[in-house]
Design a protein around this motif. Structure first.
Motif, PDB file in Angstrom:
ATOM      1  N   ALA A   1       3.568  29.912  65.837  1.00 54.32           N
ATOM      2  CA  ALA A   1       4.070  29.962  64.458  1.00 54.32           C
ATOM      3  C   ALA A   1       3.239  29.005  63.614  1.00 54.32           C
ATOM      4  O   ALA A   1       3.430  27.785  63.663  1.00 54.32           O
ATOM      5  CB  ALA A   1       5.548  29.584  64.409  1.00 54.32           C
ATOM      6  N   LEU A   2       2.307  29.572  62.838  1.00 59.61           N
ATOM      7  CA  LEU A   2       1.389  28.764  62.047  1.00 59.61           C
ATOM      8  C   LEU A   2       1.610  28.938  60.545  1.00 59.61           C
ATOM      9  O   LEU A   2       1.360  28.020  59.769  1.00 59.61           O
ATOM     10  CB  LEU A   2      -0.067  29.123  62.385  1.00 59.61           C
ATOM     11  N   GLY A   3       2.024  30.120  60.126  1.00 56.85           N
ATOM     12  CA  GLY A   3       2.129  30.414  58.705  1.00 56.85           C
ATOM     13  C   GLY A   3       3.562  30.399  58.211  1.00 56.85           C
ATOM     14  O   GLY A   3       4.473  29.913  58.872  1.00 56.85           O
ATOM     15  N   SER A   4       3.761  30.947  56.996  1.00 57.96           N
ATOM     16  CA  SER A   4       5.053  31.100  56.346  1.00 57.96           C
ATOM     17  C   SER A   4       5.559  29.779  55.765  1.00 57.96           C
ATOM     18  O   SER A   4       5.342  28.704  56.328  1.00 57.96           O
ATOM     19  CB  SER A   4       6.098  31.668  57.311  1.00 57.96           C
ATOM     20  N   ALA A   5       6.237  29.874  54.637  1.00 52.89           N
ATOM     21  CA  ALA A   5       6.866  28.688  54.046  1.00 52.89           C
ATOM     22  C   ALA A   5       8.124  28.305  54.817  1.00 52.89           C
ATOM     23  O   ALA A   5       8.443  27.118  54.965  1.00 52.89           O
ATOM     24  CB  ALA A   5       7.221  28.975  52.588  1.00 52.89           C
ATOM     25  N   TRP A   6       8.822  29.313  55.302  1.00 52.37           N
ATOM     26  CA  TRP A   6      10.092  29.132  56.019  1.00 52.37           C
ATOM     27  C   TRP A   6      10.083  30.115  57.175  1.00 52.37           C
ATOM     28  O   TRP A   6       9.978  31.322  56.967  1.00 52.37           O
ATOM     29  CB  TRP A   6      11.257  29.409  55.081  1.00 52.37           C
ATOM     30  N   SER A   7      10.137  29.602  58.391  1.00 53.23           N
ATOM     31  CA  SER A   7      10.025  30.475  59.557  1.00 53.23           C
ATOM     32  C   SER A   7      11.091  30.109  60.587  1.00 53.23           C
ATOM     33  O   SER A   7      11.277  28.926  60.901  1.00 53.23           O
ATOM     34  CB  SER A   7       8.627  30.350  60.176  1.00 53.23           C
ATOM     35  N   ARG A   8      11.769  31.116  61.077  1.00 55.84           N
ATOM     36  CA  ARG A   8      12.776  30.918  62.127  1.00 55.84           C
ATOM     37  C   ARG A   8      12.573  31.997  63.183  1.00 55.84           C
ATOM     38  O   ARG A   8      12.597  33.192  62.873  1.00 55.84           O
ATOM     39  CB  ARG A   8      14.193  31.011  61.543  1.00 55.84           C
ATOM     40  N   THR A   9      12.338  31.572  64.414  1.00 60.27           N
ATOM     41  CA  THR A   9      12.148  32.500  65.528  1.00 60.27           C
ATOM     42  C   THR A   9      13.270  32.289  66.533  1.00 60.27           C
ATOM     43  O   THR A   9      13.478  31.162  67.001  1.00 60.27           O
ATOM     44  CB  THR A   9      10.785  32.289  66.207  1.00 60.27           C
ATOM     45  N   GLU A  10      13.971  33.361  66.862  1.00 61.89           N
ATOM     46  CA  GLU A  10      15.076  33.290  67.812  1.00 61.89           C
ATOM     47  C   GLU A  10      14.697  34.040  69.082  1.00 61.89           C
ATOM     48  O   GLU A  10      14.173  35.154  69.024  1.00 61.89           O
ATOM     49  CB  GLU A  10      16.344  33.901  67.214  1.00 61.89           C
TER      50      GLU A  10
ATOM     51  N   LEU B   1       1.909  31.602  52.963  1.00 60.92           N
ATOM     52  CA  LEU B   1       2.750  30.423  52.787  1.00 60.92           C
ATOM     53  C   LEU B   1       3.829  30.608  51.731  1.00 60.92           C
ATOM     54  O   LEU B   1       4.586  29.677  51.440  1.00 60.92           O
ATOM     55  CB  LEU B   1       1.880  29.209  52.449  1.00 60.92           C
ATOM     56  N   ARG B   2       3.933  31.793  51.153  1.00 60.32           N
ATOM     57  CA  ARG B   2       5.065  32.102  50.272  1.00 60.32           C
ATOM     58  C   ARG B   2       6.070  33.008  50.982  1.00 60.32           C
ATOM     59  O   ARG B   2       7.155  33.260  50.452  1.00 60.32           O
ATOM     60  CB  ARG B   2       4.579  32.774  48.992  1.00 60.32           C
ATOM     61  N   THR B   3       5.720  33.489  52.151  1.00 64.53           N
ATOM     62  CA  THR B   3       6.591  34.413  52.879  1.00 64.53           C
ATOM     63  C   THR B   3       7.671  33.662  53.645  1.00 64.53           C
ATOM     64  O   THR B   3       7.440  32.589  54.180  1.00 64.53           O
ATOM     65  CB  THR B   3       5.752  35.251  53.869  1.00 64.53           C
ATOM     66  N   ARG B   4       8.853  34.254  53.693  1.00 63.13           N
ATOM     67  CA  ARG B   4       9.917  33.780  54.569  1.00 63.13           C
ATOM     68  C   ARG B   4       9.911  34.688  55.805  1.00 63.13           C
ATOM     69  O   ARG B   4       9.812  35.901  55.683  1.00 63.13           O
ATOM     70  CB  ARG B   4      11.278  33.857  53.890  1.00 63.13           C
ATOM     71  N   HIS B   5      10.042  34.074  56.978  1.00 65.50           N
ATOM     72  CA  HIS B   5       9.873  34.843  58.215  1.00 65.50           C
ATOM     73  C   HIS B   5      11.039  34.562  59.155  1.00 65.50           C
ATOM     74  O   HIS B   5      11.262  33.418  59.563  1.00 65.50           O
ATOM     75  CB  HIS B   5       8.550  34.459  58.891  1.00 65.50           C
ATOM     76  N   LEU B   6      11.772  35.620  59.497  1.00 64.55           N
ATOM     77  CA  LEU B   6      12.834  35.505  60.491  1.00 64.55           C
ATOM     78  C   LEU B   6      12.603  36.581  61.545  1.00 64.55           C
ATOM     79  O   LEU B   6      12.494  37.758  61.219  1.00 64.55           O
ATOM     80  CB  LEU B   6      14.217  35.658  59.855  1.00 64.55           C
TER      81      LEU B   6
ATOM     82  N   GLN C   1       6.489  23.400  54.332  1.00 66.67           N
ATOM     83  CA  GLN C   1       6.657  24.327  55.449  1.00 66.67           C
ATOM     84  C   GLN C   1       7.801  23.886  56.344  1.00 66.67           C
ATOM     85  O   GLN C   1       7.994  22.685  56.571  1.00 66.67           O
ATOM     86  CB  GLN C   1       5.380  24.386  56.299  1.00 66.67           C
ATOM     87  N   MET C   2       8.552  24.857  56.855  1.00 65.91           N
ATOM     88  CA  MET C   2       9.586  24.620  57.838  1.00 65.91           C
ATOM     89  C   MET C   2       9.430  25.642  58.951  1.00 65.91           C
ATOM     90  O   MET C   2       9.391  26.845  58.711  1.00 65.91           O
ATOM     91  CB  MET C   2      10.971  24.747  57.195  1.00 65.91           C
ATOM     92  N   GLN C   3       9.302  25.156  60.191  1.00 64.47           N
ATOM     93  CA  GLN C   3       9.224  26.018  61.365  1.00 64.47           C
ATOM     94  C   GLN C   3      10.421  25.733  62.253  1.00 64.47           C
ATOM     95  O   GLN C   3      10.756  24.568  62.510  1.00 64.47           O
ATOM     96  CB  GLN C   3       7.937  25.764  62.156  1.00 64.47           C
ATOM     97  N   SER C   4      11.064  26.779  62.732  1.00 66.84           N
ATOM     98  CA  SER C   4      12.289  26.622  63.517  1.00 66.84           C
ATOM     99  C   SER C   4      12.248  27.544  64.729  1.00 66.84           C
ATOM    100  O   SER C   4      11.920  28.727  64.604  1.00 66.84           O
ATOM    101  CB  SER C   4      13.498  26.953  62.629  1.00 66.84           C
ATOM    102  N   MET C   5      12.544  26.991  65.902  1.00 66.73           N
ATOM    103  CA  MET C   5      12.571  27.754  67.150  1.00 66.73           C
ATOM    104  C   MET C   5      13.941  27.591  67.803  1.00 66.73           C
ATOM    105  O   MET C   5      14.426  26.461  67.988  1.00 66.73           O
ATOM    106  CB  MET C   5      11.496  27.251  68.112  1.00 66.73           C
ATOM    107  N   HIS C   6      14.552  28.724  68.173  1.00 69.42           N
ATOM    108  CA  HIS C   6      15.891  28.710  68.773  1.00 69.42           C
ATOM    109  C   HIS C   6      15.893  29.563  70.038  1.00 69.42           C
ATOM    110  O   HIS C   6      15.532  30.742  69.995  1.00 69.42           O
ATOM    111  CB  HIS C   6      16.927  29.242  67.780  1.00 69.42           C
ATOM    112  N   LEU C   7      16.312  28.952  71.152  1.00 66.65           N
ATOM    113  CA  LEU C   7      16.303  29.638  72.443  1.00 66.65           C
ATOM    114  C   LEU C   7      17.700  29.734  73.012  1.00 66.65           C
ATOM    115  O   LEU C   7      18.456  28.757  73.004  1.00 66.65           O
ATOM    116  CB  LEU C   7      15.452  28.868  73.472  1.00 66.65           C
TER     117      LEU C   7
END
Length: 429
Positions: free
Chosen positions: A251-260, A227-232, A284-290
């Motif tokens: 997408a369950l973990g990470s403090a900041w997550s963006r999946t493209e 939960l301290r990791t940033r994930h892109l 936490q912020m989870q972001s999904m972009h298609l």
């Protein structure tokens, strides 16, 4: 701050070892690209401070940080199956279980570049011009990562295990994964971003997948970073005629997550399924972009995404399906459903269709709601405590989508994480 951050990443790129000609594209883009900001549509709803307030340092290969027992505890596949371990983006053969089955080639990406492995010239051709800062950084630092090539129908799944762990802080991992599934071959690729230690760092990965005619790839992914990791993570898929791609991202973990997700059809009668589930709680912020591009006729795609938000969790869903003029007989369906467990949680959802052909079947939709009080009453009337009933409803909402992973051990692990995270939330509702 903006100028200093750009200078920092330009310096990293300038001093990086030169492994591939594609690095020049990334370096050029770094001299032109803007920092992500709220004025850009792709970043309009995404909090940026968690990634722009740090000058992450490029990861280096670190030996001796992990032992095989550490890897065994994180795996979901049997110990005799192929498991590829990337530590801070670097392929670690001494921690991996390398292939013994015919039809599968696995190489360190740097080795594949040096030996001109089959299809290595495709590297960077899908991710192209690096549309944002972190895409350009990944390209400019090309070298860490892994190359996979499949030429037969494989009966055993392959596991790709990402671990972010370092004695240093604020480390930036930049893996690039190249997957090629040749004509009429098939592969199940289980990908995990596993939580090993609570470290402040950033994963900035790019995956390019090429499916030749008649190829099939089943690709479940579980992101459970610290939960301290940033994930892109940027996923690029190109499908030739009659190929099949089935991808499910959790997408369950990470403090900041963006999946493209970037998907393109290059031949007719191909089919794609993109499924996703995200869980966002406090901080936490989870972001999904298609971006799904139908540019040829007679292809179909299904995109189904769900999210559960609680506390002050935030999520972004930005999905676009583009059907070009010549893509007649396209069949595309996009949906996004969200369950909010608190008044302070927030979802920004924007499913879109752009259709320039006239003989198509396309639909899109989104829902945002809270737990159905009638469903909760039904369970409580049968003697189930409120907290347990709430947890059951959330599990059922997620389980339907998680089941698309088509690998029971991974599904069980994801549901276990979900139950552990939601138990205290349900108890306080």
């Amino acid at each position: 701050m903006s100028a200093a951050l750009l200078d920092h990443y330009q310096t990293l790129a300038a001093t990086a070892p030169k492994a591939h000609v594609y690095q020049a594209v990334g370096q050029q883009r770094l001299s032109l690209v803007e920092l992500p900001n709220r004025k850009q549509e792709a970043w309009r709803y995404t909090p940026l401070a968690p990634v722009l307030d740090y000058q992450f340092a490029a990861a280096s290969r670190e030996d001796g940080l992990l032992v095989p027992e550490d890897v065994a505890a994180l795996r979901v596949t049997p110990t005799d199956h192929v498991c590829i371990v990337l530590l801070n983006g670097f392929f670690m053969p001494e921690l991996s279980t390398l292939p013994v089955q015919a039809g599968l080639e696995v190489l360190d990406l740097a080795q594949a570049i040096q030996t001109s492995a089959a299809g290595i010239e495709r590297l960077g051709s899908l991710s192209g011009e690096c549309l944002h800062l972190f895409g350009a950084v990944n390209a400019a630092l090309t070298g860490a990562g892994v190359y996979l090539r499949v030429t037969e129908k494989l009966t055993q799944p392959v596991e790709l295990l990402h671990i972010n762990y370092s004695f240093d802080s604020e480390v930036l991992s930049n893996p690039r994964v190249l997957v090629q599934v040749e004509a009429n071959a098939n592969l199940t690729l289980l990908e995990q971003h596993a939580q090993f230690a609570d470290v402040l760092g950033m994963h900035n990965g790019v995956t390019e997948i090429f499916l030749s005619e008649g190829a099939e790839l089943i690709h479940p992914r579980l992101q459970n970073d610290s939960l301290r990791t940033r994930h892109l993570s940027s996923l690029h898929v190109q499908q030739a005629a009659s190929s099949v791609y089935k991808g499910t991202t959790l997408a369950l973990g990470s403090a900041w997550s963006r999946t493209e997700f970037h998907l393109d059809f290059s031949g007719g009668h191909a089919h794609c399924e993109l499924n996703g589930f995200y869980l966002a709680g406090d901080q936490q912020m989870q972001s999904m972009h298609l971006d799904v591009l139908h540019s040829v006729p007679d292809c179909s795609s299904r995109e189904a995404f769900k999210g559960i938000l609680y506390g002050q969790g935030k999520a972004v869903f930005d999905g676009n399906i583009l059907v070009k003029k010549d893509a007649q007989k396209t069949d595309a369906r996009l949906s996004n459903d969200n369950l909010l467990l608190s008044r302070d949680s927030e979802i920004d959802t924007k499913p879109r269709l752009e259709i320039y052909a006239d003989d198509v079947q396309c639909s899109h939709g989104t829902t945002v709601g809270q737990i159905d009080p009638e469903m909760l009453f039904y369970l409580r009337a049968r003697g189930i405590p409120k907290a347990a009933a709430t947890s059951m409803i959330c599990q059922g909402f997620a389980a339907e989508l998680i089941a698309h992973c088509d690998y029971p051990a991974l599904e069980t692990k994801a549901l276990s994480i979900l139950q552990e995270r939601l138990a205290p939330v349900a108890a306080n509702l």
